[in-house]
Write a protein that holds these residues in place. Structure first.
Motif, PDB file in Angstrom:
ATOM      1  N   PHE A 178       0.822  -1.210   0.000  1.00  0.00           N
ATOM      2  CA  PHE A 178       0.000   0.000   0.000  1.00  0.00           C
ATOM      3  C   PHE A 178       0.858   1.263   0.000  1.00  0.00           C
ATOM      4  N   PRO A 179       0.417   2.299  -0.702  1.00  0.00           N
ATOM      5  CA  PRO A 179       1.093   3.591  -0.553  1.00  0.00           C
ATOM      6  C   PRO A 179       0.759   4.194   0.815  1.00  0.00           C
ATOM      7  N   GLU A 180       1.736   4.761   1.450  1.00  0.00           N
ATOM      8  CA  GLU A 180       1.520   5.342   2.776  1.00  0.00           C
ATOM      9  C   GLU A 180       0.538   6.509   2.688  1.00  0.00           C
ATOM     10  N   GLY A 181      -0.479   6.490   3.560  1.00  0.00           N
ATOM     11  CA  GLY A 181      -1.442   7.587   3.621  1.00  0.00           C
ATOM     12  C   GLY A 181      -2.641   7.444   2.714  1.00  0.00           C
ATOM     13  N   ILE A 182      -2.801   6.308   2.034  1.00  0.00           N
ATOM     14  CA  ILE A 182      -3.905   6.167   1.084  1.00  0.00           C
ATOM     15  C   ILE A 182      -5.268   6.303   1.765  1.00  0.00           C
ATOM     16  N   ASP A 183      -5.358   5.979   3.057  1.00  0.00           N
ATOM     17  CA  ASP A 183      -6.633   6.063   3.760  1.00  0.00           C
ATOM     18  C   ASP A 183      -6.936   7.464   4.280  1.00  0.00           C
ATOM     19  N   ALA A 184      -5.975   8.391   4.176  1.00  0.00           N
ATOM     20  CA  ALA A 184      -6.194   9.750   4.682  1.00  0.00           C
ATOM     21  C   ALA A 184      -7.301  10.447   3.898  1.00  0.00           C
TER      22      ALA A 184
END
Length: 557
Positions: A178-184
């Motif tokens: 996963f790319p870091e911060g995708i859920d932000a």
């Protein structure tokens, strides 16, 4: 030209490994949709110890079947590296054949930048993150005996080597993590299964990669769960217009929660991506150039939605007649995740489907039926056709629940109000979200009158012939042919349905079902739902009336 693509979750982490089962599912869907290509995420095979081979294991047996041509692959399919290296036999095969495993199956290595014959540009990076990995593809201190194309790890240098791919538009980005911060900034809940998959697998360098490449679609493996984020908007920069990215984590095959493990979509790579109805700003904290995440209200980054200047008007005029892709769950009126869903209309929520009173109901309340009782039975899965729901067990259970709702509502109408019902469906591969509409009719209207009215309207619209289908266990959950259709059921006529097969490219009136029911009810002026709009208070009153009457028949309670 629109390209049809199927993305499949990894079969390697399934409780029961079945490579042949995956390709059987793909073949079944391919017959209906005619995909141009398929992508398998993650690992195609579970880890196989080359030093201690076990010929009795399902994985080794199916690897032998694959290499000997016993497993049929119906559509060109691509795969890469997931969490570990390829099995030795498979690695030897792809080394000899330049990546071709067998007919229609291709290995694109640990990292790949490719353009398909249809013009789809794909960038893929596989393996697990390892900070000690040297850019050449070996771990620091290792001998580097494995070919870098099959090594189960990647480094920052590997990913940054792909930054240059942004010089041309990227349609699909595949990453194994996963790319870091995708859920932000996302409002769509993440399941516990996907949270588990994200744990320890979010990488800043992948966020930088996604920021650079600005792909239309970004896929990764979701472990045992599925998550589709709202589209996010890449900001305008370096003479590039704002463009959306859709991020999806696809579940592994045969997962216990029956999360979506196959995802079908289509787009025209020759056309710029259409702007979704709703979106979020780009979620990553910073771009590869160190810029801050753009303000969602910034007129610079989002001028296409706020600027009324001449350039904007000209661009919109140019795109006015271009086809737009169907909305995703975040902007679909029938998805429970839709932010502006009119929840006051919902009367029952089951395991696989829910029931809502219709917006702009066709019938009027009467002395014998005090509320319209015009309802929609809607699958929870966001799909244009019920037959495209995956896996197969979920497809069947969803249709069973729709039928259970239909039967329960028909029983309520018959026993309490002496009414019958027509249920109809418009099935279109390019549709948005499949659903059934159920409209009550007085029992005095006979099945013969219903058929004659449908027949008259079919002739009026020159739709061809009506097919009467005797439903069996074999054909109840399958379309039976590759094409769009209109079909209906009549209460009391169990085991039968009627359908019209729609000619491709020919106009079809989406109000056709309402038109027939309006004719039967003698309310021709109420054909379109917009002509039957109600106040909020009346909508609440009718929904509560139906809910109360249906309570003793509602199996979801």
């Amino acid at each position: 030209m629109s390209v049809k693509i199927l993305v499949a979750g990894s079969p390697a982490t399934a409780p029961e490994y079945s490579l042949s089962g995956l390709f059987t599912k793909i073949a079944t869907l391919h017959k209906k949709v005619n995909f141009n290509l398929c992508i398998v995420l993650g690992d195609l095979f579970p880890a196989i110890d080359a030093t201690q081979p076990d010929p009795t294991s399902a994985a080794e047996q199916q690897l032998d079947d694959l290499l000997s041509g016993k497993i049929n692959i119906s559509v060109p399919t691509y795969f890469g590296i997931g969490n570990h290296s390829l099995p030795k036999k498979l690695q030897e095969k792809v080394d000899r054949s330049n990546g071709e495993v067998c007919e229609n199956l291709f290995f694109w290595g640990r990292k790949s930048i490719m353009t398909t014959s249809e013009g789809v540009r794909i960038v893929a990076f596989g393996g697990k993150w390892d900070g000690g990995l040297i850019g050449g593809g070996t771990k620091d201190g290792d001998e580097g005996t494995e070919p870098s194309s099959s090594l189960g790890f990647y480094s920052e240098a590997d990913i940054k080597g792909g930054f240059g791919a942004h010089t041309k538009p990227v349609d699909i980005l595949i990453t194994s993590e996963f790319p870091e911060g995708i859920d932000a900034g996302s409002r769509i809940p993440i399941t516990e299964e996907v949270k588990d998959a994200m744990e320890g697998r979010q990488r800043k360098v992948l966020a930088e990669l996604a920021t650079r490449l600005r792909p239309r679609y970004h896929f990764t493996t979701g472990g045992l769960g599925f998550w589709e984020r709202e589209p996010y908007m890449n900001p305008a920069e370096n003479n590039k217009e704002p463009t959306p990215t859709r991020f999806l984590a696809i579940a592994s095959q045969n997962n216990p929660s029956k999360a979506k493990a196959l995802y079908a979509f289509n787009f025209n790579p020759a056309e710029p991506p259409a702007h979704p109805a709703s979106f979020t700003p780009i979620p990553y904290i910073s771009s590869a150039r160190g810029k801050k995440r753009p303000n969602p209200d910034s007129s610079t980054s989002f001028r296409w939605s706020t600027d009324d200047n001449q350039q904007h008007s000209h661009r919109n005029k140019h795109r006015k007649n271009e086809p737009r892709p169907p909305p995703g769950p975040d902007s679909c009126f029938f998805c429970l995740s839709y932010p502006r869903l009119e929840k006051h209309l919902i009367t029952s929520i089951g395991t696989e489907a829910y029931v809502t009173t219709a917006k702009g109901p066709l019938p009027l309340p009467s002395d014998t039926l005090p509320f319209p009782a015009h309802v929609l039975i809607i699958p929870l899965s966001h799909t244009p056709l019920l037959s495209l729901i995956t896996p197969e067990d979920s497809c069947k259970s969803t249709q069973q629940e729709l039928r259970s709702y239909k039967s329960a509502i028909e029983k309520m109408l018959k026993e309490k109000y002496n009414h019958n019902a027509i249920t109809f469906e418009v099935g279109r591969a390019r549709g948005v979200h499949a659903h059934w509409q159920l409209v009550p009719l007085p029992s005095s209207i006979t099945p013969e009158q219903i058929y004659e009215c449908f027949q008259k309207e079919v002739r009026t619209d020159d739709l061809g012939s009506i097919q009467e289908v005797e439903e069996t266990e074999e054909n109840m959950y399958e379309e039976g042919y590759n094409g769009d259709f209109f079909r209906w059921w009549v209460g009391g006529q169990e085991g039968k349905r009627w359908e019209v097969r729609l000619e491709e490219g020919k106009y079809f009136d989406l109000q056709f079902g309402r038109r027939v029911c309006a004719e039967l009810l003698g309310v021709k002026g109420r054909t379109h739902w917009k002509d039957c709009a109600q106040s909020y208070d009346d909508e609440v009153k009718d929904a509560e009336g139906f809910k109360e009457a249906f309570k003793e028949y509602d199996f979801s309670l």
